[in-house]
Design an enzyme around this catalytic site. Structure first.
Site, PDB file in Angstrom:
ATOM      1  N   PRO A 103     -21.917  -2.481  -1.603  1.00  0.00           N
ATOM      2  CG  PRO A 103     -20.558  -1.486   0.146  1.00  0.00           C
ATOM      3  CD  PRO A 103     -21.733  -2.354  -0.313  1.00  0.00           C
ATOM      4  CB  CYS A 104     -20.003  -2.431  -6.825  1.00  0.00           C
ATOM      5  SG  CYS A 104     -18.722  -0.875  -7.401  1.00  0.00           S
TER       6      CYS A 104
END
Length: 423
Positions: free
Chosen positions: A122-123
């Site tokens: 996840p960014c």
């Protein structure tokens, strides 16, 4: 490196709704497993794996019945072998689950060598927007360190290579000691036995109708002679309005989750990119119910853009339309998707919160984008069905999965170029 291209298999970590994987499947790669902690996304992956299995076995009509709402999800899955459904591992990648994930994946491999790992964590912890909104600038957030688990998979399976994707903010995000996460990541991958190269790829250069800049790290085992899989560039010929032109007219609060008919012939791009396939109807062309206040703002925003390509500043609105207390930041919170351009601005997961940043360019429809329109900007095929936890179609998880995805067409281009390392 020499190998049979038809034998290339891969493991997808942090798989999300499957945009990256769909591109690799389209290029002929074989998924061993998808690992994803979000339950709705995991169901989306199961449904997509079901679609591929049914299509390959000449039973596409069963999938058509499902996306027409004639079958429940569990009924669809009964037509598909457990060996296919079980390739989706709905677990969080953490210390507690790591060994069981390895065991499950080992079972699926059944003694085979794993060729490739793809995916990116996840960014939010690396993104510039995420850092700007967090009081601690995302310092100490556990998501900053998920790359260490990625390295654990590399160490355990020793694939020939890997593709790691993330936001460009990764290149500037710093740990609490001031070091760059990116530098720490590259060092760890090297210690694990992999050489790395990275590039920022802009999706619109590769046939995707959206500006989207992402970092793609390519790693390969030390001692192998492999080259970076930058895809071939493609020119966009259609405008965004033309991309939407065959979709039925939908007003705010209307549309259909299940199978819808097209309203006109598709463009050459829609067929070449495999977004449209006339043998399977489109889905998820259903719009949010926008408030009267928001629709008034949308009208102003669309007129400003169509008449002079001018973006709306929130502070310029008539006072009776201003409902937000914050007037100092995010003054561009209402933004029209530029229908006269060949590509839109970036689709992100925030589209699941509201549609104000993704206003449809057609003043007559006067609404925000449907999930299907957002999915087209991400080059998902129209037959791609986005699942929820409950089994009933829901817009919010669909928008989230779409906004977090790697564009399918970009993934396909990378996968095709990567094949040259095996030829």
């Amino acid at each position: 490196m020499k190998s049979g291209i038809s034998e290339i298999n891969y493991l997808d970590l942090f798989a999300g709704g499957g945009g990256l994987s769909e591109g690799f499947i389209r290029a002929g790669y074989s998924p061993v497993a998808h690992i994803e902690k979000d339950t709705a996304s995991s169901y989306t992956l199961k449904t997509r794996m079901s679609y591929h299995w049914l299509k390959n076995h000449g039973e596409e009509d069963i999938y058509n019945k499902y996306i027409a709402g004639e079958l429940e999800r569990n009924s669809l899955y009964r037509y598909v072998p457990d060996s296919i459904l079980n390739t989706v591992i709905n677990k969080e990648i953490n210390n507690s689950n790591l060994q069981s994930i390895f065991e499950h994946t080992d079972y699926l491999l059944n003694g085979r060598k794993l060729d490739l790992i793809i995916g990116g964590p996840p960014c939010q912890a690396y993104s510039l927007v995420g850092r700007s909104r967090d009081v601690r600038k995302m310092l100490g957030d556990s998501r900053n360190y998920l790359y260490k688990y990625y390295a654990e998979f590399l160490r355990y399976y020793r694939p020939a290579c890997f593709i790691f994707e993330n936001v460009t903010g990764l290149l500037s995000a710093r740990d609490e000691d001031g070091t760059l996460y990116f530098d720490n990541m590259i060092k760890l991958f090297h210690e694990t036995g992999y050489e790395t190269e990275y590039k920022i790829l802009s999706a619109e250069k590769y046939g995707v109708p959206q500006t989207r800049r992402r970092v793609f790290i390519f790693g390969y085992q030390q001692g192998l002679n492999m080259s970076y899989p930058e895809p071939s560039e493609k020119n966009l010929e259609n405008t965004v309005s033309e991309l939407f032109s065959d979709l039925p007219y939908v007003s705010a609060g209307n549309g259909k989750y299940y199978a819808s008919a097209y309203c006109s012939a598709g463009t050459k791009y829609l067929y070449d990119s495999r977004i449209r396939c006339d043998s399977i109807p489109l889905t998820f062309h259903v719009a949010r119910q926008n408030s009267e206040n928001d629709r008034e703002i949308y009208k102003i925003a669309v007129k400003k853009w169509t008449e002079g390509e001018e973006r709306l500043n929130y502070n310029d609105l008539p006072e009776h339309l201003k409902t937000h207390k914050n007037r100092a930041s995010f003054t561009d919170r209402f933004k029209v998707v530029a229908g006269n351009y060949k590509y839109s601005h970036t689709v992100v997961a925030h589209i699941s919160k509201d549609g104000h940043y993704y206003i449809h360019p057609d003043l007559n429809q006067n609404r925000s984008l449907t999930p299907r329109e957002a999915a087209r900007l991400q080059t998902f095929p129209d037959d791609y069905f986005f699942e929820s936890y409950s089994g009933k179609p829901v817009k919010t998880p669909a928008y989230t999965q779409i906004g977090n995805a790697v564009p399918v067409l970009l993934a396909h281009g990378i996968a095709e170029k990567l094949k040259e390392n095996w030829s």
